[in-house]
Design a protein around this motif. Sequence first.
Motif, short mmCIF file in Angstrom:
data_model
loop_
_atom_site.label_atom_id
_atom_site.label_comp_id
_atom_site.label_asym_id
_atom_site.label_seq_id
_atom_site.Cartn_x
_atom_site.Cartn_y
_atom_site.Cartn_z
N ALA A 288 0.83 -1.21 0.00
CA ALA A 288 0.00 0.00 0.00
C ALA A 288 0.86 1.26 0.00
N THR A 289 2.06 1.15 0.55
CA THR A 289 3.00 2.28 0.56
C THR A 289 3.72 2.40 -0.78
N LEU A 290 4.07 1.25 -1.36
CA LEU A 290 4.84 1.27 -2.61
C LEU A 290 4.00 1.62 -3.83
N HIS A 291 2.74 1.22 -3.84
CA HIS A 291 1.91 1.42 -5.04
C HIS A 291 1.86 2.86 -5.52
N PRO A 292 1.55 3.84 -4.64
CA PRO A 292 1.50 5.22 -5.14
C PRO A 292 2.86 5.73 -5.60
N ILE A 293 3.93 5.20 -5.00
CA ILE A 293 5.27 5.62 -5.41
C ILE A 293 5.62 5.05 -6.78
N ILE A 294 5.40 3.75 -6.93
CA ILE A 294 5.78 3.09 -8.18
C ILE A 294 4.85 3.48 -9.33
N TYR A 295 3.53 3.31 -9.08
CA TYR A 295 2.58 3.59 -10.16
C TYR A 295 2.40 5.09 -10.38
N GLY A 296 2.50 5.86 -9.31
CA GLY A 296 2.29 7.30 -9.44
C GLY A 296 3.53 8.04 -9.91
N VAL A 297 4.60 7.93 -9.12
CA VAL A 297 5.81 8.69 -9.43
C VAL A 297 6.43 8.23 -10.74
N ARG A 298 6.38 6.93 -11.04
CA ARG A 298 7.02 6.42 -12.25
C ARG A 298 6.10 6.47 -13.47
N THR A 299 4.87 6.89 -13.27
CA THR A 299 3.98 7.09 -14.41
C THR A 299 4.13 8.54 -14.86
N LYS A 300 4.62 8.72 -16.07
CA LYS A 300 5.00 10.06 -16.54
C LYS A 300 3.85 11.05 -16.46
N GLN A 301 2.66 10.64 -16.87
CA GLN A 301 1.53 11.57 -16.89
C GLN A 301 1.19 12.06 -15.48
N ILE A 302 1.16 11.14 -14.52
CA ILE A 302 0.84 11.54 -13.15
C ILE A 302 1.97 12.36 -12.56
N ARG A 303 3.20 11.96 -12.82
CA ARG A 303 4.35 12.71 -12.30
C ARG A 303 4.35 14.14 -12.82
N ASN A 304 4.07 14.30 -14.10
CA ASN A 304 4.05 15.65 -14.69
C ASN A 304 2.94 16.50 -14.09
N ARG A 305 1.76 15.89 -13.89
CA ARG A 305 0.64 16.64 -13.31
C ARG A 305 0.95 17.04 -11.87
N LEU A 306 1.60 16.14 -11.13
CA LEU A 306 1.95 16.45 -9.74
C LEU A 306 2.96 17.58 -9.68
N LEU A 307 3.98 17.53 -10.53
CA LEU A 307 4.98 18.60 -10.55
C LEU A 307 4.35 19.92 -10.97
N LEU A 308 3.39 19.85 -11.90
CA LEU A 308 2.71 21.07 -12.35
C LEU A 308 1.90 21.69 -11.22
N LEU A 309 1.22 20.83 -10.45
CA LEU A 309 0.42 21.34 -9.33
C LEU A 309 1.32 21.94 -8.26
N LEU A 310 2.43 21.25 -7.94
CA LEU A 310 3.33 21.76 -6.90
C LEU A 310 3.99 23.05 -7.35
N THR A 311 4.39 23.14 -8.62
CA THR A 311 5.00 24.35 -9.13
C THR A 311 4.03 25.50 -9.13
N HIS A 312 2.79 25.22 -9.52
CA HIS A 312 1.78 26.27 -9.58
C HIS A 312 1.49 26.81 -8.19
N LYS A 313 1.41 25.88 -7.21
CA LYS A 313 1.15 26.33 -5.84
C LYS A 313 2.34 27.09 -5.27
N GLY A 314 3.54 26.65 -5.70
CA GLY A 314 4.73 27.33 -5.20
C GLY A 314 4.82 28.75 -5.71
N VAL A 315 4.35 28.94 -6.96
CA VAL A 315 4.35 30.28 -7.53
C VAL A 315 3.27 31.12 -6.88
#
Length: 315
Positions: A288-315
């Motif tokens: 349950a801990t590994l799934h979001p890391i492996i499937y989420g972080v290593r899935t390009k589309q989700i990783r890009n969306r997450l970085l976009l959200l974090l960058t947008h909030k940071g700005v």
Amino acid sequence: MSDSNTTDFTNPSTFILLGIPGLEVAHVWISIPFCAMYIIAILGNFTILFIVKRERSLRAPMYYFLCMLAITDLVLSTSMVPKRLSIFWFNSREINFSACLTQMYFIHCTSVTESGIFVAMALDRYVAICDPLRHSTILTNPVVAKIGLAVVLRGSMLILPFLFLARRWPYCRTNIIPHSYCEYMAVVKLACADIRISSYYSLSVTFLVIALDVFFITVSYIQILRAIFSLPTKDAQLKTFGTCGSHLFVILASYIPVLSSALMHRFGQNVAVQFHILMANAYLIVPATLHPIIYGVRTKQIRNRLLLLLTHKGV
């Protein structure tokens, strides 16, 4: 309390969970990694659900199944970790008989459901790689919904007899469960009756689910590998295999500990109880801990969306 642990009774009002017998002095230290993994599992799986819901471009079968996996992991980890931490931190060992059976049902039901989701994800990868032009017409939203419903119903119906069998046995001599959660065989072993039917059914479900699911996953990946190796260039082969590598790793990380723990519980009389309980706890929370890391972080589309959200909030 001691009287209630030794008096004969048919339906105990409460069970006593010992946590990890023999390691009581280390409970606080043992709780630290489990608490950390639980926090990561909650945050990671909720993040996946949030991103998929927010981004319309991720409305595809792969991400629907990923959301199902995230929900299953949330239910599974929340069914057991809070009670386990209350044992480790506050020595709160009592659990109501009905609550124990409810916890047992959700833990085993979500485990079987999760295995079915792996099969559905393997099917999605098979269609996407072996028949990409028809992927959107084969795995339509109604088909994905039916697959999801079938996976959930299978888990629910296969585990339902666990409740009936656990309720029918008379319990006597003790209501102490040498475990940190209400694992099915750990509960029914307290019964003063012939529990072979419970043992056989539990073992049958474990091996039937794993054998069938692993068979379908293996067949899917044999076809996938054949399609990958038929690609003209190495780069294309590596890129395509990269979309499946994470799935294969998680499958191995999920199935091997489950099968090992089931075998040890029934045949490993010489295995230290502390090792068995630690492994039984780990195989439920680690995936349950590994799934979001492996499937989420290593899935390009989700990783890009997450970085976009974090960058947008940071700005």
